[in-house]
Design a protein around this motif. Structure first.
Motif, PDB file in Angstrom:
ATOM      1  N   ILE A 172       1.036  -1.295  -0.345  1.00 15.36           N
ATOM      2  CA  ILE A 172       0.084  -0.129   0.072  1.00 15.36           C
ATOM      3  C   ILE A 172       0.665   0.780   0.301  1.00 15.36           C
ATOM      4  CG2 ILE A 172      -1.594   1.807   0.911  1.00 15.36           C
ATOM      5  CD1 ILE A 172      -2.739  -1.294   2.767  1.00 15.36           C
ATOM      6  N   TRP A 173       1.582   1.497   0.935  1.00 13.09           N
ATOM      7  CA  TRP A 173       2.640   1.961   1.404  1.00 13.09           C
ATOM      8  C   TRP A 173       3.546   2.667   0.095  1.00 13.09           C
ATOM      9  CZ3 TRP A 173       3.024   6.912   4.601  1.00 13.09           C
ATOM     10  CH2 TRP A 173       4.317   6.934   3.838  1.00 13.09           C
ATOM     11  N   ASP A 174       3.858   1.992  -0.990  1.00 12.61           N
ATOM     12  CA  ASP A 174       4.564   1.683  -1.804  1.00 12.61           C
ATOM     13  C   ASP A 174       4.035   2.485  -2.941  1.00 12.61           C
ATOM     14  OD1 ASP A 174       7.175   1.554  -0.263  1.00 12.61           O
ATOM     15  OD2 ASP A 174       7.456  -0.405  -1.155  1.00 12.61           O
ATOM     16  N   ARG A 175       2.828   1.683  -3.115  1.00 11.68           N
ATOM     17  CA  ARG A 175       1.995   2.543  -4.132  1.00 11.68           C
ATOM     18  C   ARG A 175       1.399   3.794  -4.079  1.00 11.68           C
ATOM     19  NH1 ARG A 175       0.186  -1.336  -8.327  1.00 11.68           N
ATOM     20  NH2 ARG A 175       0.488  -3.284  -7.563  1.00 11.68           N
ATOM     21  N   LEU A 176       1.453   4.273  -2.984  1.00 15.01           N
ATOM     22  CA  LEU A 176       1.410   5.751  -2.525  1.00 15.01           C
ATOM     23  C   LEU A 176       2.304   6.229  -3.065  1.00 15.01           C
ATOM     24  CD1 LEU A 176      -1.360   6.008   0.732  1.00 15.01           C
ATOM     25  CD2 LEU A 176      -1.523   5.851  -1.985  1.00 15.01           C
ATOM     26  N   ALA A 177       3.885   5.996  -2.510  1.00 10.37           N
ATOM     27  CA  ALA A 177       4.787   6.524  -3.301  1.00 10.37           C
ATOM     28  C   ALA A 177       4.600   6.787  -4.336  1.00 10.37           C
ATOM     29  CB  ALA A 177       5.965   5.897  -2.059  1.00 10.37           C
ATOM     30  N   ARG A 178       4.762   5.341  -4.626  1.00 12.18           N
ATOM     31  CA  ARG A 178       5.216   4.863  -6.332  1.00 12.18           C
ATOM     32  C   ARG A 178       4.021   6.322  -6.863  1.00 12.18           C
ATOM     33  NH1 ARG A 178       4.561   0.840 -10.195  1.00 12.18           N
ATOM     34  NH2 ARG A 178       4.253  -0.355  -8.568  1.00 12.18           N
ATOM     35  N   PHE A 179       3.844   6.514  -6.810  1.00 11.57           N
ATOM     36  CA  PHE A 179       2.383   7.711  -7.319  1.00 11.57           C
ATOM     37  C   PHE A 179       2.720   8.462  -6.749  1.00 11.57           C
ATOM     38  CE2 PHE A 179      -0.917  10.475  -7.245  1.00 11.57           C
ATOM     39  CZ  PHE A 179      -2.384  10.040  -8.211  1.00 11.57           C
ATOM     40  N   ALA A 180       3.587   9.169  -5.786  1.00  6.40           N
ATOM     41  CA  ALA A 180       3.771  10.323  -5.737  1.00  6.40           C
ATOM     42  C   ALA A 180       5.166  10.692  -5.744  1.00  6.40           C
ATOM     43  CB  ALA A 180       3.642  10.992  -3.899  1.00  6.40           C
ATOM     44  N   ALA A 181       5.865  10.063  -6.642  1.00  7.27           N
ATOM     45  CA  ALA A 181       6.832   9.967  -7.300  1.00  7.27           C
ATOM     46  C   ALA A 181       7.250   9.776  -8.846  1.00  7.27           C
ATOM     47  CB  ALA A 181       7.975   9.009  -7.061  1.00  7.27           C
ATOM     48  N   GLU A 182       6.076   9.138  -9.366  1.00 14.38           N
ATOM     49  CA  GLU A 182       5.392   9.183 -10.493  1.00 14.38           C
ATOM     50  C   GLU A 182       5.086  10.374 -11.290  1.00 14.38           C
ATOM     51  OE1 GLU A 182       5.278   5.067 -11.667  1.00 14.38           O
ATOM     52  OE2 GLU A 182       6.779   4.262 -11.287  1.00 14.38           O
ATOM     53  N   GLU A 183       4.458  10.815 -10.260  1.00 19.62           N
ATOM     54  CA  GLU A 183       3.289  11.674 -10.981  1.00 19.62           C
ATOM     55  C   GLU A 183       3.288  12.521 -10.108  1.00 19.62           C
ATOM     56  OE1 GLU A 183       0.162  10.737 -13.070  1.00 19.62           O
ATOM     57  OE2 GLU A 183      -0.239   8.604 -12.981  1.00 19.62           O
ATOM     58  N   PRO A 184       3.906  13.706  -9.620  1.00 22.04           N
ATOM     59  CA  PRO A 184       4.282  14.887  -8.480  1.00 22.04           C
ATOM     60  C   PRO A 184       3.671  15.673  -8.924  1.00 22.04           C
ATOM     61  CG  PRO A 184       6.030  14.798  -9.958  1.00 22.04           C
ATOM     62  CD  PRO A 184       5.722  13.474 -10.286  1.00 22.04           C
ATOM     63  N   VAL A 185       3.351  15.425 -10.389  1.00 20.59           N
ATOM     64  CA  VAL A 185       2.283  17.042 -10.794  1.00 20.59           C
ATOM     65  C   VAL A 185       1.061  16.957  -9.455  1.00 20.59           C
ATOM     66  CG1 VAL A 185       1.286  17.948 -12.194  1.00 20.59           C
ATOM     67  CG2 VAL A 185       4.055  17.856 -12.189  1.00 20.59           C
ATOM     68  N   THR A 186       0.508  15.703 -10.566  1.00 20.51           N
ATOM     69  CA  THR A 186      -0.676  14.879  -9.600  1.00 20.51           C
ATOM     70  C   THR A 186      -0.600  14.695  -8.639  1.00 20.51           C
ATOM     71  OG1 THR A 186      -1.097  13.549 -12.395  1.00 20.51           O
ATOM     72  CG2 THR A 186      -2.821  13.410 -10.565  1.00 20.51           C
ATOM     73  N   PHE A 187      -0.160  14.335  -7.892  1.00 16.58           N
ATOM     74  CA  PHE A 187       0.522  14.036  -6.509  1.00 16.58           C
ATOM     75  C   PHE A 187      -0.298  15.770  -5.396  1.00 16.58           C
ATOM     76  CE2 PHE A 187       1.919  14.114  -2.319  1.00 16.58           C
ATOM     77  CZ  PHE A 187       1.319  12.697  -1.603  1.00 16.58           C
ATOM     78  N   ARG A 188       0.784  16.569  -6.131  1.00 13.31           N
ATOM     79  CA  ARG A 188       0.680  17.584  -5.537  1.00 13.31           C
ATOM     80  C   ARG A 188      -0.445  18.541  -6.085  1.00 13.31           C
ATOM     81  NH1 ARG A 188       4.828  22.904  -7.149  1.00 13.31           N
ATOM     82  NH2 ARG A 188       4.547  24.217  -5.418  1.00 13.31           N
ATOM     83  N   PHE A 189      -1.291  17.547  -6.768  1.00 12.19           N
ATOM     84  CA  PHE A 189      -2.265  18.756  -7.413  1.00 12.19           C
ATOM     85  C   PHE A 189      -3.221  18.618  -6.546  1.00 12.19           C
ATOM     86  CE2 PHE A 189      -7.022  18.183  -9.280  1.00 12.19           C
ATOM     87  CZ  PHE A 189      -6.714  19.768  -9.535  1.00 12.19           C
ATOM     88  N   LEU A 190      -3.731  17.110  -6.697  1.00 15.98           N
ATOM     89  CA  LEU A 190      -4.540  16.388  -5.466  1.00 15.98           C
ATOM     90  C   LEU A 190      -4.148  16.463  -3.718  1.00 15.98           C
ATOM     91  CD1 LEU A 190      -4.696  12.932  -6.431  1.00 15.98           C
ATOM     92  CD2 LEU A 190      -5.889  14.550  -6.638  1.00 15.98           C
ATOM     93  N   GLU A 191      -2.343  17.362  -3.649  1.00 21.21           N
ATOM     94  CA  GLU A 191      -2.728  17.197  -1.973  1.00 21.21           C
ATOM     95  C   GLU A 191      -3.521  18.627  -1.930  1.00 21.21           C
ATOM     96  OE1 GLU A 191       2.086  18.470  -1.107  1.00 21.21           O
ATOM     97  OE2 GLU A 191       1.807  17.196  -2.544  1.00 21.21           O
ATOM     98  N   LEU A 192      -3.185  19.620  -2.866  1.00 23.55           N
ATOM     99  CA  LEU A 192      -4.009  21.014  -2.402  1.00 23.55           C
ATOM    100  C   LEU A 192      -4.947  20.799  -1.394  1.00 23.55           C
ATOM    101  CD1 LEU A 192      -3.955  22.615  -5.988  1.00 23.55           C
ATOM    102  CD2 LEU A 192      -2.809  23.347  -4.331  1.00 23.55           C
ATOM    103  N   GLN A 193      -4.519  21.822  -0.900  1.00 18.21           N
ATOM    104  CA  GLN A 193      -5.460  21.985   0.728  1.00 18.21           C
ATOM    105  C   GLN A 193      -6.700  22.604  -0.270  1.00 18.21           C
ATOM    106  OE1 GLN A 193      -5.197  20.406   2.877  1.00 18.21           O
ATOM    107  NE2 GLN A 193      -3.134  20.455   3.585  1.00 18.21           N
ATOM    108  N   ASP A 194      -7.874  22.341   0.203  1.00 22.94           N
ATOM    109  CA  ASP A 194      -9.258  23.254   0.760  1.00 22.94           C
ATOM    110  C   ASP A 194      -9.580  22.710  -1.315  1.00 22.94           C
ATOM    111  OD1 ASP A 194     -10.150  22.524   2.047  1.00 22.94           O
ATOM    112  OD2 ASP A 194      -8.849  24.576   3.116  1.00 22.94           O
ATOM    113  N   HIS A 195      -9.398  21.675  -2.039  1.00 28.11           N
ATOM    114  CA  HIS A 195     -10.139  21.725  -3.041  1.00 28.11           C
ATOM    115  C   HIS A 195     -12.206  22.808  -3.407  1.00 28.11           C
ATOM    116  CE1 HIS A 195      -7.157  20.719  -5.673  1.00 28.11           C
ATOM    117  NE2 HIS A 195      -6.815  19.736  -4.766  1.00 28.11           N
ATOM    118  N   THR A 196     -12.375  21.877  -1.543  1.00 23.26           N
ATOM    119  CA  THR A 196     -13.620  21.973  -1.164  1.00 23.26           C
ATOM    120  C   THR A 196     -14.905  23.333  -2.210  1.00 23.26           C
ATOM    121  OG1 THR A 196     -13.081  21.238   0.473  1.00 23.26           O
ATOM    122  CG2 THR A 196     -15.634  21.651   0.623  1.00 23.26           C
TER     123      THR A 196
END
Lengths: 214, 214, 214, 214
Positions: free
Chosen positions: A85-109
């Motif tokens: 699980i962790w490695d999937r998440l980490a891999r995602f963060a590493a391989e799609e840093p832009v996507t990860f950063r976008f999702l991680e943005l606070q308060d899309h809400t």
DNA sequence: CATGAATGAGGTTTCATTCAT
DNA sequence: CATGAATGAAACCTCATTCAT
């Protein structure tokens, strides 16, 4: 179009990104964009949906069990699952840093619409189920709520990535593993795990709330 | 003024907040604001500085040792210290949710000026020093970098608070304690702690740690 | 196409109607429209021309005399002719409300081209001729200009229809007849009508004009 | 501001007038306008309200009776009253042609707000009351509804002004008087009018619908 | 022929900021 | 000092129109 908008939003946030900026980056005219998306808000929702979907895919195969699992010590199997699980998440963060950063943005809400919010939940769900399953099998502690685990896990990863981006940290596989093992120690049950044949009987009637072992 | 701007920025982010919005909320005229701050960016930096300062204060007394500490088991003392750190942070998040949310906003970076960035580092520093100290004393594991610990710690708290705000979690003292103990288990050394007077060999059956590699 | 554009223009005016609105209502693509009409302006002129033509047709048969006319009292014949005119107009307004509303729109002027303006005049002409004829025959007063009569007549009808559309009035055949008779009383000569042979001699003493207040 | 917007709207209609056109004509910046009016629609409503108010004022004094009225023949008095109404309207059209043209624009409806619509009615009301009064007193025919009279009257004036603007007519005092007298003949009762003392008794039980005289 | 995709110009509106008063 | 009035630039979005396919 999606990609270029994703990048712009990830870089400067929704409000910090102007439509013209996206247009220029994409090399298209305003009207071209507006024929595809009725509004900037619709665009960010489409981008969000796609991003979450990709994250969902990244987690989707977590549940696959190695053929060899059955033969191994249950604790090892569980740990391996956690690692996956962790490695999937980490891999995602590493391989799609832009996507990860976008999702991680606070308060899309404020600008997310119904489908986007639904999607948000649906991505988290399988992870939650896995944790509950591991808890039930006595692998994860029951004195830490699944909700707490998930929030901590995701929060920790986000924290690591953000620290890395801000230069407080040079994030690599080792550091990710350090954090992963720390979390595993925090979440994993310390009781010996009954093997598959007897587990069910002994783990019956476990208080579902914390402090069982106190 | 500061307070009003903080609230607005926390709510909608820097770019999502317009100067008129702040003016109206504060009940002052544009010129009044611009006499105090040369620009919107200067304002957000002032707000940021103040917010970080408050966070710094919240952490400042962490290092105070109870008089009784000297008499107690070093592991307990260390744990108590960890608890103090976490609880300070958690208390800050609980008592100043708006400030916390503001600080937690991703990527202030683009508009933060020199002093703000300096401040950012200076707030983290004592925490880092404490961790390093605890590591040196054998209380915290040395196979987890201090940078990783801090990022994980802060990230976890942010994750919990955010999950709570989004309704995935009803954050209360219990849940905060669950997460805190999990992190402690993840970071704390399992080896007996050598300290000036005693070295106690009480810890048995650490069990789950890194048994994957067998 | 014509019909759809007519409806759109009648509803919201030329400037208030966008080409895309028309396209969607007609279910055709932009290019299809632009193959038929070189521009939005050309379209509205075509629509205008057609609408005026229909109005012209509605008035065209006004001049037809019933076979029985010759035998009747000249005043009755004239009144019947007036009734025919009004009723044609009223029928047009009732049966083609959309077209009527379109024509009634103020100030097509800025975008009407030559042919359209010519057409506008040509539709009015026969009506004017009729009135002049009736005047010459002593049926209509000569102290009211034909231009005034026409403007009043058409304006009254437009006013009635508009009032009806705005809900100030429930326009029906009765109310239309009330207005028609009122106008007839206003325009019709009060002198006994000499027949064709003696008419010219008797027309003295125009009198009533503007002397009402004595 | 009001004046310049009124002129622009009167000239080209609401949709045909762009905000920049108004800005340029007024010699102000967009933001100046938008500080006064929250939107283009609010502006047109303000303009409309003011225009209708001016029209209302123009009609307000219609009800003033000359001191001499009591001594004169009731029919003359009534006619004079009618003349006053018409002349007020005509004067308004002549003295404030731009305002008149603006008000005369078809179908403001889609963008008028509540207050504007209310105002529209309130301006018409006194005129309607006057007509009803005159009807009750046997001066105006009862076989023509007040609603029909008002719509016809206003429509006729609009028609005359419009014809004049389009060049079909050179509108002057004479022509206005011709139309006025024609309408008076159309609306005025032909029965002898009982004087004030006996009127009420004789006019009882008049059929309210048409053809009384037939 | 008919279309979907494209576009430059321009629409309404808001922004961050200034300045006379 | 504090303000209301002002502003240029830019925001989001739509328009009338064209053109490769």
């Amino acid at each position: 179009m999606h990609a270029v908008a994703l990048e712009a939003f990830a870089e400067r946030g929704y409000h910090g990104t102007s439509v013209p900026q996206i247009l220029e980056a994409a090399g298209v005219s305003a009207s071209s964009l507006y024929r595809l998306f009725p509004s900037k808000e619709a665009l960010v929702n489409a981008v969000f949906l796609e991003a979450k979907t990709r994250l969902g895919h990244a987690l989707a195969e977590v549940e696959g069990h190695d053929a060899a699992d059955a033969d191994r010590d249950p604790a090892s199997v569980a740990h391996a699952r956690f690692v996956r699980i962790w490695d999937r998440l980490a891999r995602f963060a590493a391989e799609e840093p832009v996507t990860f950063r976008f999702l991680e943005l606070q308060d899309h809400t404020p600008y997310l619409d119904g489908p986007s919010r639904t999607k948000e939940l649906s991505v988290l769900a399988p992870l939650a189920l896995t944790c509950m399953d591991l808890q039930r099998r006595g692998v994860l502690r029951t004195d830490v709520g699944v909700d707490v685990m998930l929030a901590t896990l995701w929060g920790a990863l986000v924290g690591l990535v953000k620290a890395s981006r801000l230069g407080y940290l040079a994030l690599d596989a080792d550091k990710l593993a350090e954090a992963r093992e720390a979390l595993w120690r925090g979440f994993a049950s310390t009781e010996p795990i009954a093997d598959a044949r007897t587990r069910r009987a002994t783990r019956t009637n476990e208080g579902t709330k914390r402090r069982t072992e106190r």
